[in-house]
Design a protein around this motif. Structure first.
Motif, PDB file in Angstrom:
ATOM      1  N   THR A 176       0.430   4.587   2.304  1.00  0.00           N
ATOM      2  CA  THR A 176       1.723   3.944   2.492  1.00  0.00           C
ATOM      3  C   THR A 176       1.767   3.396   3.904  1.00  0.00           C
ATOM      4  O   THR A 176       1.632   4.145   4.867  1.00  0.00           O
ATOM      5  CB  THR A 176       2.871   4.939   2.272  1.00  0.00           C
ATOM      6  N   VAL A 216       5.350  -2.201   6.985  1.00  0.00           N
ATOM      7  CA  VAL A 216       5.204  -3.632   7.253  1.00  0.00           C
ATOM      8  C   VAL A 216       5.932  -3.936   8.562  1.00  0.00           C
ATOM      9  O   VAL A 216       7.083  -3.529   8.745  1.00  0.00           O
ATOM     10  CB  VAL A 216       5.789  -4.461   6.101  1.00  0.00           C
ATOM     11  N   ALA A 259       6.491 -11.416   1.524  1.00  0.00           N
ATOM     12  CA  ALA A 259       7.308 -10.240   1.807  1.00  0.00           C
ATOM     13  C   ALA A 259       8.721 -10.626   2.195  1.00  0.00           C
ATOM     14  O   ALA A 259       9.681  -9.907   1.920  1.00  0.00           O
ATOM     15  CB  ALA A 259       6.663  -9.407   2.910  1.00  0.00           C
ATOM     16  N   MET A 268       6.412  -2.096  -3.069  1.00  0.00           N
ATOM     17  CA  MET A 268       7.059  -2.347  -1.785  1.00  0.00           C
ATOM     18  C   MET A 268       8.445  -1.709  -1.822  1.00  0.00           C
ATOM     19  O   MET A 268       9.164  -1.811  -2.818  1.00  0.00           O
ATOM     20  CB  MET A 268       7.206  -3.836  -1.501  1.00  0.00           C
ATOM     21  N   PHE A 306       4.777  -0.505   2.240  1.00  0.00           N
ATOM     22  CA  PHE A 306       3.893  -0.997   1.188  1.00  0.00           C
ATOM     23  C   PHE A 306       2.982   0.140   0.756  1.00  0.00           C
ATOM     24  O   PHE A 306       2.322   0.782   1.597  1.00  0.00           O
ATOM     25  CB  PHE A 306       3.066  -2.175   1.688  1.00  0.00           C
ATOM     26  N   ASP A 338      -0.216   1.229  -1.769  1.00  0.00           N
ATOM     27  CA  ASP A 338      -1.346   0.769  -2.573  1.00  0.00           C
ATOM     28  C   ASP A 338      -1.968   1.979  -3.267  1.00  0.00           C
ATOM     29  O   ASP A 338      -2.553   2.850  -2.605  1.00  0.00           O
ATOM     30  CB  ASP A 338      -2.384   0.084  -1.692  1.00  0.00           C
ATOM     31  N   LYS A 368       0.953  -1.713  -7.300  1.00  0.00           N
ATOM     32  CA  LYS A 368       1.346  -1.715  -5.892  1.00  0.00           C
ATOM     33  C   LYS A 368       2.867  -1.727  -5.796  1.00  0.00           C
ATOM     34  O   LYS A 368       3.550  -2.265  -6.671  1.00  0.00           O
ATOM     35  CB  LYS A 368       0.747  -2.929  -5.175  1.00  0.00           C
TER      36      LYS A 368
END
Length: 265
Positions: free
Chosen positions: A117, A120, A130, A100, A109, A111, A98
């Motif tokens: 994508t 946040v 975070a 950030m 973020f 995954d 993962k």
């Protein structure tokens, strides 16, 4: 013992000279709050791109609740003079891969399991893990104005008394993540000791203590940060930085659309 003799301690001679100085000379000699902040920023931040391993241990009511390992790639943006951080999850295995991307208020973020994508939100950016991703790399003097500087005695993370400057800082532009900060900086060494972070509402969000200073990447840097969550006072996070490496980091790594291509690197 006579003042000014060779046996007089240096600190005592300085105190005598200060006592004899005029208020005008003292005002000229005292650094401004912004100057103090700029000097402290140089302690936490290296001038060249680098990577480091960040191990976060979260404690709930004093007991270990979780451990997370992150590889952080950090590079100064020539335009904003702020650091951009690419954070890759290393452990636990369920989170490995993962990513950030942190750039001021903006955070994305990625995954790999869903190939999604997600941005946040600003509120999420202020709280939880975070919010801790850029404790080490942020040029506070670029985004905050230090209005006052007062000397205070502060107890540090090792329970030692420290003579510090206390800086009261407010956001100077819309890139600033927090509305206000209080920042304590050791008078003698310019090492950051403690920071309080506040939301727009005035609520205290977290308190960070810096400790375990060592020489890395050509400067003295804190290798640990202790973060006291003020939203949930049962939570404390210890961040441990290790394996610092100077790195040639491509600018493309800090583009949102490029995150999916980093999964195999």
């Amino acid at each position: 013992m006579p003042c000014g003799t060779s046996e007089t301690p240096a600190w005592r001679r300085r105190e005598v000279l200060l006592a004899l100085a005029s208020p005008a000379l003292l005002a000229q000699a005292a650094p401004s709050a912004q100057q103090i902040l700029v000097t402290a920023d140089r302690v936490r931040n290296g001038g060249r791109p680098f990577s480091t391993l960040n191990t976060l241990t979260e404690y709930r009511n004093g007991a270990v609740a979780s451990t997370l390992a992150l590889r952080i790639y950090s590079k100064l943006d020539a335009g904003t003079q702020q650091y951009r951080n690419l954070v890759r999850y290393v452990a636990p295995a369920a989170d490995a891969g993962k990513i950030m991307l942190m750039d001021g208020r903006l955070m994305w973020f990625y995954d790999p399991s869903s190939s999604a994508t997600v941005r946040v939100s600003p509120q999420q950016r202020l709280t939880g893990q975070a919010s801790n991703g850029d404790v080490l790399t942020v040029n506070l003097a670029k985004d905050y104005a230090a209005k006052t500087a007062k000397r205070e005695q502060v107890v540090d993370a090792d329970r030692a008394d420290r003579a510090c400057w206390r800086l009261d800082m407010t956001a100077a532009n819309d890139r600033a993540v927090y509305a206000r900060l209080e920042h304590w900086i050791d008078v003698a060494s310019s090492l950051p000791v403690k920071t309080k972070y506040y939301a727009d509402s005035g609520r205290l969000l977290k308190i960070v203590y810096y400790r375990a200073y060592q020489t890395v990447l050509g400067g003295t840097r804190p290798l640990e940060a202790i973060i006291l969550d003020q939203i949930d006072n049962r939570l404390t996070t210890k961040m441990r930085f290790s394996d610092f490496q100077a790195a040639d980091i491509p600018d493309a790594w800090f583009q949102r659309d490029y995150l999916p291509h980093l999964g195999s690197r």
